[in-house]
Structures are given as structure tokens and as C-alpha cells.
Design a protein around this motif. Sequence first.
Motif, short mmCIF file in Angstrom:
data_model
loop_
_atom_site.label_atom_id
_atom_site.label_comp_id
_atom_site.label_asym_id
_atom_site.label_seq_id
_atom_site.Cartn_x
_atom_site.Cartn_y
_atom_site.Cartn_z
N ILE B 294 0.85 -1.19 0.00
CA ILE B 294 0.00 0.00 0.00
C ILE B 294 0.89 1.24 0.00
O ILE B 294 1.75 1.39 0.86
CB ILE B 294 -0.89 0.03 1.26
CG1 ILE B 294 -1.61 -1.31 1.43
CG2 ILE B 294 -1.84 1.20 1.19
CD1 ILE B 294 -2.82 -1.51 0.62
N ALA B 295 0.63 2.12 -0.95
CA ALA B 295 1.40 3.36 -1.02
C ALA B 295 0.90 4.34 0.03
O ALA B 295 -0.26 4.30 0.42
CB ALA B 295 1.26 3.97 -2.41
N GLY B 296 1.79 5.20 0.48
CA GLY B 296 1.41 6.22 1.44
C GLY B 296 2.39 6.28 2.58
O GLY B 296 3.58 6.03 2.41
N GLY B 342 11.43 5.62 6.30
CA GLY B 342 11.18 7.05 6.14
C GLY B 342 9.72 7.38 6.20
O GLY B 342 8.88 6.52 6.50
N PRO B 343 9.38 8.64 5.92
CA PRO B 343 7.98 9.06 6.02
C PRO B 343 7.07 8.54 4.91
O PRO B 343 5.86 8.72 4.99
CB PRO B 343 8.07 10.59 5.99
CG PRO B 343 9.37 10.90 5.37
CD PRO B 343 10.29 9.75 5.62
N LEU B 344 7.65 7.92 3.86
CA LEU B 344 6.82 7.34 2.80
C LEU B 344 7.23 5.88 2.60
O LEU B 344 8.37 5.51 2.89
CB LEU B 344 7.04 8.09 1.48
CG LEU B 344 6.53 9.54 1.40
CD1 LEU B 344 6.99 10.18 0.09
CD2 LEU B 344 5.01 9.60 1.51
N THR B 345 6.31 5.08 2.08
CA THR B 345 6.70 3.70 1.78
C THR B 345 7.33 3.64 0.39
O THR B 345 7.13 4.53 -0.44
CB THR B 345 5.49 2.73 1.83
OG1 THR B 345 4.64 3.02 0.73
CG2 THR B 345 4.73 2.89 3.12
N SER B 346 8.10 2.58 0.15
CA SER B 346 8.91 2.54 -1.07
C SER B 346 8.09 2.43 -2.35
O SER B 346 8.61 2.64 -3.43
CB SER B 346 9.92 1.39 -0.98
OG SER B 346 9.23 0.17 -0.80
N VAL B 347 6.80 2.08 -2.25
CA VAL B 347 5.99 2.02 -3.47
C VAL B 347 5.31 3.35 -3.77
O VAL B 347 4.56 3.47 -4.74
CB VAL B 347 4.90 0.91 -3.39
CG1 VAL B 347 5.55 -0.46 -3.41
CG2 VAL B 347 4.03 1.08 -2.18
N THR B 348 5.56 4.35 -2.94
CA THR B 348 4.94 5.66 -3.12
C THR B 348 5.76 6.48 -4.11
O THR B 348 6.99 6.34 -4.16
CB THR B 348 4.87 6.39 -1.77
OG1 THR B 348 4.42 5.47 -0.78
CG2 THR B 348 3.91 7.56 -1.82
#
Lengths: 265, 547
Positions: B294-296, B342-348
Motif C-alpha cells: 500500500i502506497a502512502g 522514512g515518512p513514505l513507503t517505497s511504493v509511493t
Amino acid sequence: MNAGHSRLALVILAGAVLLSALAPWLATHDPRHAVPADQLAPPSREYLFGTDLLGRDVFSRTLYGGRRTLGVALLTVLITLLPGLVIGLVAGYGGRWLDTTLMMVMDALLAFPNLILALALIAVLGNGVMQVALAVGVAGIPAYARVTRAAVLEARALPFVEAARALGARPAAILWRHIVPTVAPPLLAFAGVTLSWAVLNGAALMFLGFGGDISAPDWGIMLADARASFRTAPWTALAPGVALSATVFAINLLAGALAEHPANR
Amino acid sequence: MLTRAPLRRVPVSAGVLGVLLLVLCLAVAGVVVIALRGDQNEADNGNRIVYGLTLNPSGFDPHIHISNELGIPFFSVYDTLVYRHPQTMDFVPGLAERWEMSPDGLNWTFTLKRGVKFHDGTPFNAQAVAANLDRITNPELGSGKARALLGPYTNYTISDDYTITLHFSEPYAPLLDGLSQVYLGMASPKALQEHSKNTYQWHQVGTGPYMLQEVVPGDHIILRRNPDYAWGPVFYAEATAQSVDTVEFRFYEDPATRSLALESGEVQVIGELLPTDAELLLGNTQLRILRVPIAGLPQQFFFNLKRAPTDDVAVRKALLHATNRTAIVDAVFQGQSPVAYGPLTSVTSYYDPAVETLYPFDPAFAQSLLQGAGWSDADEDGIWDKDGEPLRLTVVFASWNQTPEVAQLIQSQWRDIGIEVELVRVPDFPTLLRDYAQRGDFNLIAFYDFGVDASLLNRFYMSGASSNWSGFSDPELDGWLQEAMRQVDAETRAGLYMSVQQRIMEQAVVLPIREYVNLVGSTARLDGLIFSAQGWWPLLRNLQMVR
């Protein structure tokens, strides 16, 4: 019911209390310390009852859990007994409007199942060990008051109590010297029943997550945690489950034996 | 004795009566079961599945409510003006055939598809888009997410029945991403008018491949295939005899029941399986387990920068170094999700992998950081203290996503280096928001959201933003985030978001734990289970029953 049963019950109960009390000396691990690498390990020499999802020792948690679960139950019973006794005695002996009013309130509360009443109270009190003890304890008061009152009513009609009244003894003296000793045995037996409710309902509230500290070792909390891993690691539920049911079973057996004691006939 | 004899016969006749009653009950029950089964078989004439939802959201109107769960049914009830292709992540036509941005970035013109009809027969056109925009931007609606996705939108102009232009007060790069989400799904203007803002959620009408047939709040939602659907995006499959005709959504809020429901055949698809259960089901050839990233934002904890001791950046850094994320992910998630850094996931989009090396697990270094910040163990109780105050932290979280287990492992890990942690589990999201997040009554709080576009960060990290519970304020970072919204060029945005992610981690505003992965289980008899670019929402159109 025979003497063998009550002896068995005594042994189980004494064992549960002793093991819980001696937890700091008997435990093989820190009950809160998680070793994720050892998660869901089956029972072994290192982990006598296996480990849970977070890699905590189930044996040590069960021992410490007994302390918390039984401790909360004892506190609960105290909270139930004192007000329950007073209300029952006053209503039963005071009679008339006092009896009617008090019992009306108690009956209204009795309309709710015990656990529902406790849940309602916890919603007001908030989460925590003390709150759980208070909620379950208060929820048990109506039943205890009712039983006390019934016993007092019965005792009040006994010939020697009537005789004492006819002789002009003061109500307080009659209550203390004649009625209390008469009603003590059945009330003691019912205290046993109250204790088994206290253990079960307390564990139920802990299971539902109202116990505050979620990492605390506690039979109810352990059972709740075990639901997530029960299918792969049944031992996570086995130890607290067996401990809880054996304890309640023993308490019920003892309460039954007390109720059938000659003094209660 | 004479009086007792008749008494003794009573139990016998009662016993006979009891047996008779029991037989009667069983017979009735049997008839009922057979009758119900017949019923079910009839419904099974078409292809019918039950889809297990994992929570019962407070509301299902995508224009109003913010839950990701609502999109699981309703992504297929609505079409959006544009779609993100689930594989390439590129924008592809939805209800809009094509679109164009004016050179100054302030006007977006959409040319709409013709011949599209809502489920109630209303034609789809520019006026319908206008009606939706009017509804969403009406402050009385109380939109939780839809309005925010429109950014600095001001108004629209309709050039003809199939051309509408959206106007903005400043350039707004994330527009297409917003328009591709279910929250900006196009609803029938007629249905919107017929129902009030509170009741529309039970009578939703879109143009999508499935129509809302029945809602019983708290129990189930039933969708039926839209036989007229012919305007889907490129990634929607053609309808075949194997397409699913009816989808019934039911709720399985207790995670432990989900795998059982799947194994027993009670549901054909269900999300958010327990990681231990998913592991167990992998060996079952009747079932399939999907790991949907899940992105985000990752599953994470925000630090409170306004409250001691987490107001000290050295303490926050020490805490990041003191957390063995790999151990947490391996234990609680059975290694089925990637560790987050980090503050975002790697699929974002615009994810910056540079954050991955910033905070390796190093308890010794964590302790030296604490020492450097003036902490010591003066009273020798094994807990750090400073000015007589012990190093004690309050961690607040709700029950979902195994966060309680994560928090307990963190508690255990931090206690190992002399930090005391109080865990506060709250029963639900409103309590988390009202009693803790908004009051700032926490040192760490578990909070996250999902979305493909990195502009999701604005809401959490811009000074004074609506979900900036950390109290983080950095004018330079605000500038970058704002600029990244205005710049349409992907490379420029990537550079800005790189700086943003690095700054957030340098300042240690957040403790990321794991990248969100939805463990979905389905029966092997079901083919084509794929999810929208946002990850949560299944493309029901592509489901095929295999006989």
C-alpha cells in the motif's frame, strides 16, 4: 459432593495461590521481556510452557498472571462483600420502607446481567486494574445484598431471636450477637460463589482490553493475546486457560462444599 | 409412598415429551436448512461471492467519509474522471476522454466520454460533473477528504455538454491523483438530489461496473453487476460468462476470525489476514494469499515535538537507533512486510531510498546519544534521568494493524536500554484524535494514511496542518512542500520530495516501522483479483470464477 472433592479443590486452590505468590522466585524469565527471535517456540526446557507471539515466556507470564488475576479478584470480593453485607443487614433487619427502598434499587440493578453492569461501570470509570476491580466488585453488590437480606429475614423469625427481642435487647445487639452468627455460614458459602464470579468477570474485562497496561502478565490478557497465535501455537492459550478454569472450578467446588456443610443445613 | 408414586411418573412422561420436542425441533430445523440452501443455490445460478471487510466504517459516502475500507465496495460503483493504471501508475482516461492543463497551470479542461449512463438512467455529462463539484465543495457537506483532494480549486466553467474546465487559484500538481481516487467518484445528480447528505450513503448511484443493490447497515452490502457497462478504463477486463454477478460484503472486525471464514468458504475474498494465519494458509492449495503493498505513509509513530522528553532531537534520534525494526517486522508481521525507514513507503511516488541507512539499530550508539544530551542514571534504578526526571514516554495507539504488539516490542526494546514506556491503547479512532492527538497528550502516537502521491505529506508535516500532531514546524520544509504542489514536472517534484524526506528524518519527527502490506486471502476458484493503484480497492470487474 464428598470430602475427596473438597480436598482436591483445596489442593488446586492452594497450588494456584502459592504458585502466584512465589512467582518472583519460581519464574524462569522476566514476564515482560520480549525475545522476538524466540517467538512462538513450543514448550521446551528453556521455555517450560513455550513462548508467545512476541517471544515472552508463557510459564513466567502464567505465574505472574496469577498474581494479578487473583489479586484483582480478591480486591473485587472485598468491594462486593462489605457494602453488600451492610445493605443486606440493614434492609433485612430494618424492614419496612428502608427494606422496600433498598431492595427496589438492588432489584433494579439485578435486572442487568452481572457482566453487563460491570461493562457499563467500566465505561464510566475508564481502563485500569483498579477500575476493573471496582466495576466487577460493585456489579456484584446487588446479588450479595439480596442473599444477605434473605438470610437475615429467615434468622429474624427464629425463636431465640424473637425471644431476645421480647426480652428488650437493643436492635444492634440482636443483630451482632444473634443474627450475624446465624447468617455467617451461608454468606461465607456465597462469598465463594462471588469469588469465582470475580475471577471470571475480572478476566473477561481484562480479555476485552479494559485492564489498562496491555503488556502486563494477566490470565485474561494472555488469553486475548493468544487468539492471534492460537492456531499455530496453542500453548499460548493453554496455560492461562487451564489456570483460569482450574481455579474457578476449585473455588466453585469449595463454595459448594461450604453450602452443604452441616452448619448450613 | 402413595402420594409419591404419581410424582415419580412425571419425569418419565416429561422425558418422552422432551424427546418428541427435540425430534420435532430437529425436523423443523432440517426443513429450514434445506429451504435456505435451496435459496442459496438459486442465487448461485449467477456467479456470487462474499467479500470480507475488516472494519465497519463510520460512513460509506466517499464524498464525505475518509475510510479506505469504503472504497473496497464503492470503487466499483463509481467511475472517476481519470484512473491510475495499477501496473504502470500512469494516468489513463476514465470518464474523461482526455484532459489538458493550461500553460499557467491554473485551468484544467476535461473532455468527457459520451454515451455514459448512471445506474438510474441519468446521462453523464458536464452538468453531472458540476453537480458533484458543487456538492463536494459545499462546506455544509463536511467533506473529510474529497474536498482536500481538489486542493486550491475555485470554480468551473462548462463549455458544452461534454467539456468542463476546472479553475485553480494556483498550480496544483496532485490534481489527477486526487481525481483518480474513489473520493472524487462521479455520483448521479438525480440520486444526490433525491436523498439527503446523510441518507445518500445507503442509496449510492454511480456509473461504475457494479450497482448498489442493498445495504443493511452494520451487516452487509450487496453489489450487482452493471449489464450496460461499456466505458471502463483500459485495465478493466471485458465481461464474460465467468464474471462475478453479485458481490456481498460482510464485516469481520475480529482479525482472528478472518482466516477461519476464508477456510470454511464463508467468504471468497478477505483482506488483512493475521500474518501468522497467512503463513498457515500458504500451504492450502484451495486458497491464494496475496501481498498487496500500500502506497502512502508507513505504519509509524509520530513523535510529539512539543512535549518533553521527545522535544529533544537527540532523544528522538536515540529512540530511532534503539528500535530493532527488523525484529519487530519479523516477529509481528512474520517478515511479510518490508521494514519502513522514512515518512513514505517505497511504493509511493518520489520515495527516497537515502533514508534507509540513517538509523541502523544500534543500542550502544543510542545510549551515547542520550549521554551526550545530558541524560544519566544518577539514582541507579536502571532508567535514564535528567534533572531528577526519569526518561519516561507515553505511547498512544489504537488496536488495529497489530499496533499493540508492535508497541509492546518497542516497550521491551527500549526498556533494555533504560527507557520506561507507558502504553495507552485507545478503543477507536475518534478517541485517538480527540483525547490524545489534538490535546498533544502523548510522546509517540500511531497514525498514518494512504495515497500514491507524495503530497500526502502536507497534511502531516506542514506547519499547523490539520494532522500535524507532532507540532513540527520548519519554514524551509513548508516551502519545499508548497513548491512541490505547484510544480507539475516530475523531476522537479522528485528533487523537492527528496529534501523533504531527508529533513523529516534528520529531525527525527517520525518512527517508521513497516511498510503497509495488505494480506489478502482468496479462494483459488477466483481469478483476476487485482487492486487499484491505491492498493486497497479491488477491481471487481476483473474477477473471474473458475469452474
